[in-house]
Each structure stands twice: as structure tokens, then as C-alpha cells.
Motif scaffolding. Structure first.
Motif, PDB file in Angstrom:
ATOM      1  N   VAL A 232      94.867  20.289  23.292  1.00  0.00           N
ATOM      2  CA  VAL A 232      95.092  21.037  22.032  1.00  0.00           C
ATOM      3  C   VAL A 232      96.011  22.156  22.179  1.00  0.00           C
ATOM      4  CG1 VAL A 232      94.036  22.195  20.128  1.00  0.00           C
ATOM      5  CG2 VAL A 232      92.944  20.323  20.923  1.00  0.00           C
ATOM      6  N   GLY A 233      96.111  22.565  23.184  1.00  0.00           N
ATOM      7  CA  GLY A 233      97.208  23.657  23.396  1.00  0.00           C
ATOM      8  C   GLY A 233      96.275  25.132  23.767  1.00  0.00           C
ATOM      9  N   GLY A 234      95.066  24.962  24.212  1.00  0.00           N
ATOM     10  CA  GLY A 234      94.501  26.389  24.921  1.00  0.00           C
ATOM     11  C   GLY A 234      93.581  26.717  23.826  1.00  0.00           C
ATOM     12  N   GLU A 235      92.649  27.763  24.420  1.00  0.00           N
ATOM     13  CA  GLU A 235      91.577  28.080  23.644  1.00  0.00           C
ATOM     14  C   GLU A 235      92.218  29.051  22.435  1.00  0.00           C
ATOM     15  OE1 GLU A 235      87.706  29.741  24.968  1.00  0.00           O
ATOM     16  OE2 GLU A 235      88.540  28.778  27.101  1.00  0.00           O
ATOM     17  N   GLU A 236      93.124  29.678  22.412  1.00  0.00           N
ATOM     18  CA  GLU A 236      93.771  30.244  21.306  1.00  0.00           C
ATOM     19  C   GLU A 236      94.049  29.301  20.360  1.00  0.00           C
ATOM     20  OE1 GLU A 236      97.480  33.453  20.072  1.00  0.00           O
ATOM     21  OE2 GLU A 236      97.270  32.837  22.136  1.00  0.00           O
ATOM     22  N   VAL A 237      94.872  28.320  20.546  1.00  0.00           N
ATOM     23  CA  VAL A 237      94.990  27.187  19.558  1.00  0.00           C
ATOM     24  C   VAL A 237      93.815  26.577  18.823  1.00  0.00           C
ATOM     25  CG1 VAL A 237      96.173  24.971  18.941  1.00  0.00           C
ATOM     26  CG2 VAL A 237      97.240  26.608  20.699  1.00  0.00           C
ATOM     27  N   VAL A 238      92.675  26.303  19.943  1.00  0.00           N
ATOM     28  CA  VAL A 238      91.334  25.897  19.220  1.00  0.00           C
ATOM     29  C   VAL A 238      90.808  27.108  18.309  1.00  0.00           C
ATOM     30  CG1 VAL A 238      89.150  25.569  19.836  1.00  0.00           C
ATOM     31  CG2 VAL A 238      90.927  24.557  21.246  1.00  0.00           C
ATOM     32  N   ASP A 239      90.899  28.201  18.510  1.00  0.00           N
ATOM     33  CA  ASP A 239      90.321  29.338  17.490  1.00  0.00           C
ATOM     34  C   ASP A 239      91.341  29.409  16.409  1.00  0.00           C
ATOM     35  OD1 ASP A 239      88.431  29.965  19.317  1.00  0.00           O
ATOM     36  OD2 ASP A 239      89.490  31.707  20.403  1.00  0.00           O
ATOM     37  N   ASN A 240      92.553  29.010  16.643  1.00  0.00           N
ATOM     38  CA  ASN A 240      93.415  29.375  15.491  1.00  0.00           C
ATOM     39  C   ASN A 240      93.135  28.017  14.511  1.00  0.00           C
ATOM     40  OD1 ASN A 240      94.573  31.749  16.027  1.00  0.00           O
ATOM     41  ND2 ASN A 240      96.265  30.782  17.128  1.00  0.00           N
ATOM     42  N   ILE A 241      92.841  27.025  14.862  1.00  0.00           N
ATOM     43  CA  ILE A 241      92.478  25.779  14.145  1.00  0.00           C
ATOM     44  C   ILE A 241      91.335  25.868  13.241  1.00  0.00           C
ATOM     45  CG2 ILE A 241      91.763  23.245  13.997  1.00  0.00           C
ATOM     46  CD1 ILE A 241      94.041  22.858  16.571  1.00  0.00           C
ATOM     47  N   ILE A 242      90.393  26.445  14.088  1.00  0.00           N
ATOM     48  CA  ILE A 242      89.033  26.965  13.439  1.00  0.00           C
ATOM     49  C   ILE A 242      89.340  27.947  12.037  1.00  0.00           C
ATOM     50  CG2 ILE A 242      86.838  27.801  13.459  1.00  0.00           C
ATOM     51  CD1 ILE A 242      86.875  26.469  16.601  1.00  0.00           C
ATOM     52  N   LEU A 243      90.182  28.837  12.421  1.00  0.00           N
ATOM     53  CA  LEU A 243      90.345  29.620  11.411  1.00  0.00           C
ATOM     54  C   LEU A 243      91.007  29.215  10.192  1.00  0.00           C
ATOM     55  CD1 LEU A 243      91.576  32.935  13.750  1.00  0.00           C
ATOM     56  CD2 LEU A 243      89.415  32.843  12.187  1.00  0.00           C
ATOM     57  N   ALA A 244      91.854  28.354  10.429  1.00  0.00           N
ATOM     58  CA  ALA A 244      92.723  27.449   9.552  1.00  0.00           C
ATOM     59  C   ALA A 244      91.756  26.669   8.629  1.00  0.00           C
ATOM     60  CB  ALA A 244      93.778  26.587  10.268  1.00  0.00           C
ATOM     61  N   TYR A 245      90.720  26.051   9.291  1.00  0.00           N
ATOM     62  CA  TYR A 245      89.822  25.375   8.536  1.00  0.00           C
ATOM     63  C   TYR A 245      88.858  25.977   7.840  1.00  0.00           C
ATOM     64  CZ  TYR A 245      84.955  24.323   8.273  1.00  0.00           C
ATOM     65  OH  TYR A 245      83.596  24.144   7.636  1.00  0.00           O
ATOM     66  N   GLN A 246      88.565  27.580   8.313  1.00  0.00           N
ATOM     67  CA  GLN A 246      87.883  28.243   7.337  1.00  0.00           C
ATOM     68  C   GLN A 246      88.745  28.643   6.116  1.00  0.00           C
ATOM     69  OE1 GLN A 246      84.851  29.356   7.739  1.00  0.00           O
ATOM     70  NE2 GLN A 246      84.318  28.619   9.585  1.00  0.00           N
TER      71      GLN A 246
END
Length: 418
Positions: A232-246
Motif C-alpha cells: 500500500v505504501g507503508g503505515e502512513e499511507v494506510v492511516d491516510n486512507i483511513i482518514l480519507a474514508y472517514q
């Protein structure tokens, strides 16, 4: 077993792609010839029988998404869409999902809901009378389909609800019908019309509308997948995807665009396999607002290892028998390419494609931005629109990308130069 993980499928020429798909789906030479020479799959004579006032046919691009692994089975997924980047995005999402076992599906049985609107009845008495007459009503309904009855399907339940309107109270009688591997609209409507006289007799009321509901909440399908955090691109990208979903979960303006991307994947497969795309869209959008606010259809989170977890659930009425599949040769071939054996299996493929598409879109938005990949693909359309031939298109696309100036005017200027 066929493998849908095909390296650099997009780089192969037309015949090479057809050869791969033909071997994957065991297509006949006649079926391959239809795909090779297709200009829409149907003649004017066919079209004239399907719609009123026909004047021709209208074609859209047909491609296949690769890499799909769903409940342990490989799929090449046919997609009909005019928008660039959608098929590539779905393929990329599916490729990353494969690392942790691909997509997992949970699906309801194929229950259709039919509604009979009852007016001018004593609702309190009518509801109890309907309940007491359920077996008789079901018998009348099931007489409309010998096929469903023989395989243990058909109308299963009768229920009532009262609704309050500006014109007063109404009684709505609902039939729950197991339609098997069909989408089920025609048989549902036939059953509703068949039982309406009996319902009038039982209730003393007047029936008005007798028709299915496309809000198929008894045909829910859920796809889930784990997307590897490193891919995916690392944990920062994972966290950002979740923020974008929110963002999409709590803001209707974002949710509409977010869900439109999901439907890019879903409707592309629906188009290819001859489904009722308008019914699918309507049901999905209603489901997105089921708690009173329109929200994201997908849910994104992370597991205890930091990997991204995606889920998509929608009501989905699809079929592998009946309807357009019986008469449209391309829809028949696309269904064969999918190698699906039931409506439930097809529904699982469709929802998985929507989830894969949403993953790739939201990942692009939180990293490079959606336009980087999209505009590269769009550049080919612009070069063609400018009048470039197949040899000139690649050169013009490369020049526009190098200049970071992707527009129709620039494509025309470059065409004049070369």
C-alpha cells in the motif's frame, strides 16, 4: 487451474489478449471471432426487437481486469466502461489483495421483494386477515412459476406494513421470493399481479401498484480483503486512507464522489454481463443513506499487523439466467469468461471489483493524487480526438506527459508538428 495474475497484460496486442482470455475461459473459435470483430455485439435487427424506435447501436470499450482471487478462485473480470484508468485500478487493487488471500465473500440468498399497495382498507383488520391467508396467497403466487417451485424456490413469505402519506395511511403487502439465479424482476412482478385480486378480496380494499422493489435488502453481498501495508505504501499511507474514508463516512459531498468511484467498478461488470445497472445504482445509493445520512459504502480499517482492511456491502440483484443474457452474444461471452455458476457468485465478483476499484482510487488520492495516472491514460483519448493515428498517438502522449501539459489543444499542436 487458470491463473488471473497475468504479467503486463496491457502491453500485449489484441490477438494475444484474446488468446489468453480464450484459454482462461475455454472460449470457442466462434466466441473469439465475435470478440475480435465485435462492434457492439448486436445487429440493428436485434436492437429493434429490444427497444422501441431503434435507429442503431451504441458501443463502449470492453476490457478485462486481471489478478482477481475471490474465495480461492481466479477470475478475469470483463468490464464495459468508457472512462480510462478504471480497469487498471481494479487490476492493481486485486493484485495487492492477492498477497493475503484475495477477496472473501458473504452473500444472502437471492430473495426478491414484491410490493402490493392496498388502499381504502381497514388496516388493523386487513393485516391479521393477510397473515391468516398467507398459505393461500403463496400458493397463488407460486402458480406463476413451475420452474422455481420444482427447485424449492419461489414465494416464501407474506408480510404487511403500514405507511403514512400525505394522502393518508396505506397498507403495503410484501412478497418475499427466492428467485434463484435470475435477477427476478419479471417473475416478482407477475406474482404481485397474480395475488392482487385475492388481497382485494381478503382486505376489502383496492390494490394499486403491484411491482417489485429494487431496494433488494434481502440480497446483501459483502466483500472483504486485506491489503498489505508495505504494498500500500507503508503505515502512513494506510492511516491516510483511513482518514480519507472517514471524510467520506461523515460528509455527503465527499461520499457521493467516493461512492461514484466504487460504482465505476460495479457498473462496469454489470454492463459486461447484461445486468440492470440502473437498479443496482439505485439500491446502492439508498443503502448508503440507510441511517438517514448518505455515507461511504466501503469501510476501511487496519488489522493488528498494520495492514489495510477493506469491506464493501451492498444490496445487489443480479442474474446468470434470463433477461439480456439470453439474447446478447457479448453478455453471454462475458459471463462465460467469468466462469460463474450462480447469481451469488456473480454478485461476489461484482462487489469485489467495486472494493478493488475503491482501494486504488483512495490510495491514489492520498499519495500522488488521482490525476497523475488518470491523465496519462486520458492523454491517449485526447491524442485520438485530435486526429492522430495509432503510430502518432504514442509519440504525442509521451510528449504531453513530459511537458505535463495534457490537453486537447496541445495534442492538436503536437500533431501538426509531427
Amino acid at each position: 487451474m487458470p491463473d488471473s495474475s497475468i504479467s503486463k497484460f496491457f502491453e500485449k496486442d489484441h490477438m494475444e489478449r484474446l488468446d489468453i482470455v480464450g484459454k482462461f475461459a475455454n472460449l470457442s473459435n466462434d466466441e473469439l471471432n465475435i470478440l475480435e470483430k465485435a462492434t457492439g455485439g448486436i445487429t440493428f435487427e436485434n436492437a429493434d426487437k429490444m427497444v422501441e424506435n431503434a435507429i442503431g447501436t451504441f458501443s463502449l470499450p470492453l476490457g478485462v481486469a486481471t489478478n482477481f482471487l475471490i474465495d480461492g478462485k481466479d477470475y478475469l473480470v470483463p468490464m464495459v466502461i468508457e472512462e480510462p484508468s478504471v480497469i487498471a485500478a481494479a487490476s492493481k487493487g486485486a493484485k495487492i489483495a492477492r498477497i493475503h488471500g484475495g477477496f472473501k465473500i458473504k452473500a444472502d440468498e437471492s430473495f426478491s421483494i414484491g410490493q402490493i399497495q392496498v388502499l381504502d382498507a381497514n388496516i388493523a383488520d386487513a393485516e391479521s386477515k393477510i397473515k391468516n391467508s398467507q398459505e393461500e396467497i403463496l400458493k397463488i403466487a407460486n402458480a406463476k412459476s413451475n420452474t422455481l417451485s420444482k427447485i424449492g424456490k419461489g414465494a416464501k413469505q407474506v408480510s404487511c406494513k403500514e405507511i403514512k402519506t400525505d394522502s393518508g395511511k396505506m397498507l403495503i403487502v410484501e412478497l418475499l421470493i427466492d428467485v434463484g439465479d435470475a435477477m427476478g424482476a419479471n417473475i416478482t412482478n407477475s406474482m404481485c399481479e397474480a395475488v392482487a385480486p385475492k388481497i382485494e378480496e381478503i382486505t376489502g380494499g383496492r390494490t394499486l401498484l403491484r411491482i417489485l422493489s429494487n431496494y433488494s435488502t434481502r440480497r446483501l453481498v459483502k466483500a472483504s480483503a486485506v491489503f498489505d501495508k508495505d504494498e500500500v505504501g507503508g503505515e502512513e499511507v494506510v492511516d491516510n486512507i483511513i482518514l480519507a474514508y472517514q471524510f467520506a463516512a461523515f460528509d455527503v459531498y465527499r461520499a457521493v464522489t467516493h461512492n461514484k468511484g466504487i460504482m465505476n467498478g460495479i457498473i462496469s461488470v454489470a454492463n459486461a454481463t447484461g445486468q440492470d445497472s440502473r437498479a443496482i445504482e439505485a439500491a446502492a445509493n439508498a443503502y448508503a443513506a440507510r441511517d438517514g445520512q448518505y455515507r461511504s459504502l466501503t469501510v476501511w480499517s487496519k488489522d493488528d499487523k498494520g495492514n489495510l482492511v477493506g469491506e464493501l456491502e451492498i444490496p445487489l440483484s443480479v442474474g446468470v439466467v434470463g433477461g439480456i443474457i439470453n439474447v446478447h452474444p457479448i453478455a453471454k461471452i462475458c459471463t462465460k469468461i467469468l466462469r460463474v455458476n450462480s447469481a451469488k457468485e456473480l454478485a461476489g465478483v461484482i462487489v469485489s471489483t467495486g472494493l478493488a476499484q475503491n482501494f486504488s482510487a483512495i490510495r491514489a488520492l492520498t499519495t500522488d493524487g488521482i490525476q497523475k495516472g488518470h491523465m496519462k491514460l486520458h492523454a491517449r483519448n485526447l491524442a485520438a480526438a485530435a486526429g492522430a493515428n495509432s503510430q502518432q498517438i504514442d509519440k504525442i502522449v509521451q510528449m504531453m506527459i513530459k511537458e505535463n501539459n495534457i490537453s486537447l489543444n496541445r495534442a492538436k499542436e503536437l500533431l501538426e508538428q509531427i
